[in-house]
Design a protein around this motif. Structure first.
Motif, PDB file in Angstrom:
ATOM      1  N   LEU A 123       0.849  -1.185   0.000  1.00 30.07           N
ATOM      2  CA  LEU A 123       0.000   0.000   0.000  1.00 30.07           C
ATOM      3  C   LEU A 123       0.884   1.234   0.000  1.00 30.07           C
ATOM      4  O   LEU A 123       1.670   1.445   0.930  1.00 30.07           O
ATOM      5  CB  LEU A 123      -0.908   0.012   1.235  1.00 30.07           C
ATOM      6  CG  LEU A 123      -1.626   1.335   1.523  1.00 30.07           C
ATOM      7  CD1 LEU A 123      -2.682   1.617   0.452  1.00 30.07           C
ATOM      8  CD2 LEU A 123      -2.238   1.321   2.919  1.00 30.07           C
TER       9      LEU A 123
ATOM     10  N   THR B 162       0.692   5.128   0.317  1.00 31.19           N
ATOM     11  CA  THR B 162      -0.295   6.117   0.749  1.00 31.19           C
ATOM     12  C   THR B 162       0.366   7.423   1.150  1.00 31.19           C
ATOM     13  O   THR B 162       1.463   7.424   1.718  1.00 31.19           O
ATOM     14  CB  THR B 162      -1.119   5.582   1.936  1.00 31.19           C
ATOM     15  OG1 THR B 162      -2.009   6.610   2.401  1.00 31.19           O
ATOM     16  CG2 THR B 162      -0.232   5.109   3.073  1.00 31.19           C
ATOM     17  N   ASP B 163      -0.303   8.519   0.867  1.00 35.51           N
ATOM     18  CA  ASP B 163       0.163   9.825   1.322  1.00 35.51           C
ATOM     19  C   ASP B 163      -0.620  10.281   2.553  1.00 35.51           C
ATOM     20  O   ASP B 163      -0.502  11.429   2.981  1.00 35.51           O
ATOM     21  CB  ASP B 163       0.063  10.865   0.200  1.00 35.51           C
ATOM     22  CG  ASP B 163      -1.369  11.129  -0.221  1.00 35.51           C
ATOM     23  OD1 ASP B 163      -2.276  10.465   0.302  1.00 35.51           O
ATOM     24  OD2 ASP B 163      -1.583  11.999  -1.094  1.00 35.51           O
TER      25      ASP B 163
ATOM     26  N   CYS C 192      -6.705   8.613  -0.129  1.00 34.06           N
ATOM     27  CA  CYS C 192      -5.908   7.399   0.006  1.00 34.06           C
ATOM     28  C   CYS C 192      -6.451   6.478   1.088  1.00 34.06           C
ATOM     29  O   CYS C 192      -6.040   5.315   1.169  1.00 34.06           O
ATOM     30  CB  CYS C 192      -4.444   7.738   0.274  1.00 34.06           C
ATOM     31  SG  CYS C 192      -3.508   8.080  -1.251  1.00 34.06           S
ATOM     32  N   ASP C 193      -7.378   6.972   1.919  1.00 31.54           N
ATOM     33  CA  ASP C 193      -8.040   6.085   2.875  1.00 31.54           C
ATOM     34  C   ASP C 193      -8.800   4.985   2.142  1.00 31.54           C
ATOM     35  O   ASP C 193      -8.913   3.859   2.638  1.00 31.54           O
ATOM     36  CB  ASP C 193      -9.014   6.883   3.747  1.00 31.54           C
ATOM     37  CG  ASP C 193      -8.300   7.748   4.771  1.00 31.54           C
ATOM     38  OD1 ASP C 193      -7.091   7.552   4.974  1.00 31.54           O
ATOM     39  OD2 ASP C 193      -8.962   8.632   5.362  1.00 31.54           O
TER      40      ASP C 193
ATOM     41  N   LEU D  71      -6.360   2.375   1.225  1.00 35.41           N
ATOM     42  CA  LEU D  71      -6.025   1.596   2.417  1.00 35.41           C
ATOM     43  C   LEU D  71      -7.102   0.562   2.706  1.00 35.41           C
ATOM     44  O   LEU D  71      -6.797  -0.614   2.968  1.00 35.41           O
ATOM     45  CB  LEU D  71      -5.838   2.537   3.611  1.00 35.41           C
ATOM     46  CG  LEU D  71      -5.399   1.906   4.931  1.00 35.41           C
ATOM     47  CD1 LEU D  71      -4.511   2.863   5.716  1.00 35.41           C
ATOM     48  CD2 LEU D  71      -6.609   1.508   5.791  1.00 35.41           C
TER      49      LEU D  71
ATOM     50  N   HIS E 127       4.598   4.956   3.526  1.00 36.16           N
ATOM     51  CA  HIS E 127       4.349   6.391   3.408  1.00 36.16           C
ATOM     52  C   HIS E 127       5.691   7.093   3.215  1.00 36.16           C
ATOM     53  O   HIS E 127       6.648   6.821   3.946  1.00 36.16           O
ATOM     54  CB  HIS E 127       3.660   6.936   4.663  1.00 36.16           C
ATOM     55  CG  HIS E 127       3.530   8.421   4.682  1.00 36.16           C
ATOM     56  ND1 HIS E 127       2.791   9.113   3.753  1.00 36.16           N
ATOM     57  CD2 HIS E 127       4.057   9.365   5.512  1.00 36.16           C
ATOM     58  CE1 HIS E 127       2.850  10.410   3.999  1.00 36.16           C
ATOM     59  NE2 HIS E 127       3.617  10.587   5.066  1.00 36.16           N
TER      60      HIS E 127
ATOM     61  N   THR F  90      -2.627   1.943  -4.550  1.00 34.05           N
ATOM     62  CA  THR F  90      -2.488   3.357  -4.237  1.00 34.05           C
ATOM     63  C   THR F  90      -3.782   4.077  -4.575  1.00 34.05           C
ATOM     64  O   THR F  90      -4.722   3.481  -5.087  1.00 34.05           O
ATOM     65  CB  THR F  90      -1.290   3.973  -4.983  1.00 34.05           C
ATOM     66  OG1 THR F  90      -1.031   5.274  -4.476  1.00 34.05           O
ATOM     67  CG2 THR F  90      -1.551   4.055  -6.478  1.00 34.05           C
TER      68      THR F  90
END
Length: 304
Positions: free
Chosen positions: A24, A26-27, A32-33, A36, A54, A123
């Motif tokens: 995963l 993610t920013d 991006c939740d 996730l 991250h 992503t």
């Protein structure tokens, strides 16, 4: 619109997708939740570990002025990002490994996917965040060109496993590989194999019945493509659809009308100006499609 053609494959040996962990990227933005949540669903369904990555900005001078301070690199900010991901991934049924790194997002994602033998990169998109813009454009193109791992770009909130998906094909080796990968990654998903062909300019005005001939020829080519595709389990694809028109437009319209949750597309590793063109096609699909998109690079990378 042409009706889908039911397809029943003969039982063949299934080419399994490498059962590696899911990465995963993610920013930590709100969009991006969704990525996730989808990564968690996939990891738990497949029983594989989830690696959450991250990437912090390496220095304040490289960060966007609009980026919050915790997005910039420091040990305190690293621990805060790790803490937030720990809360999000606190699930007794999930094996999660959290990494907070600094540097270029694309480079770190490629490094982790290669180092850990990941079977899938997940992503999201977040247009109002600096990293989100990269993930929608150059980062996705760089990932597809430099790592032979499928890239899933998540747009929508998951509601369980994918029920139905469209696999786009142009009968190329890359699209054949994309179909095989989709069958391995999503064994419980009903896959529609979709092909759009464009009748040469002016040909639609010729003798009556020409359109039917073109449709029949395209369906025959579809059948031959499937017959030459090894490793598909019985019932994959569940059906096929061939239509006359511009591929990107037809695909977008069909996905919207039928509420498909996922589109799978094959890509090529090509250098130079052709590489930029391939990347632009992928970006247009990401822009146009209202659903999640899985980009799968061809099994045989360009050796040039």
């Amino acid at each position: 619109m042409a009706a889908p053609t039911e397809f029943s494959a003969s039982p063949l040996s299934h080419s399994s997708v490498a059962d590696g962990p899911i990465l995963l990227a993610t920013d930590l933005s709100a969009r991006c939740d969704r990525a996730l949540d989808r990564a968690v669903v996939l990891a738990k369904a497949r029983g594989v570990p989830l690696i959450a990555l991250h990437v912090l900005e390496s220095a304040p001078t490289t960060a966007s002025p609009a980026a919050p301070s915790w997005r910039r690199f420091s040990e305190d900010h690293r621990e805060l990002a790790r803490y937030r991901l720990g809360l999000d991934l606190n699930d007794p049924d999930l094996k999660a490994d959290i990494h907070v790194e600094s540097g270029d997002a694309s480079d770190r994602i490629v490094e982790f996917a290669t180092q850990y033998g990941c079977s899938l990169i997940v992503t999201g998109i977040a247009r109002d965040e600096s990293l989100g813009k990269l993930l929608l454009g150059s980062t996705v193109k760089k990932l597809v060109r430099h790592v032979a791992v499928p890239v899933l770009v998540v747009k929508n909130r998951p509601h369980g496993a994918y029920r139905e998906a469209v696999v786009a094909t142009d009968f190329s080796p890359e699209s054949r590989h994309a179909l095989q990968v989709a069958a391995g990654l999503f064994p419980g998903t009903s896959l529609l194999l979709f092909h759009a062909y464009e009748t040469p300019f002016g040909m639609r005005r010729l003798a009556e019945g020409l359109g039917d001939d073109a449709q029949r020829d395209a369906q025959m080519e579809m059948n031959a493509f499937l017959a030459a595709t090894p490793g598909l389990p019985a019932g994959v694809p569940s059906c096929t659809l061939v239509e006359d028109g511009e591929p990107e437009t037809l695909l977008s319209d069909h996905v919207f009308a039928q509420r498909y949750e996922l589109v799978v597309a094959g890509t090529r590793r090509v250098k130079g100006i052709m590489g930029a063109m391939v990347g632009s096609v992928a970006e247009r699909l990401l822009e146009a499609l209202p659903c999640d998109v899985l980009l799968v690079r061809g099994a045989e990378p360009d050796a040039r």
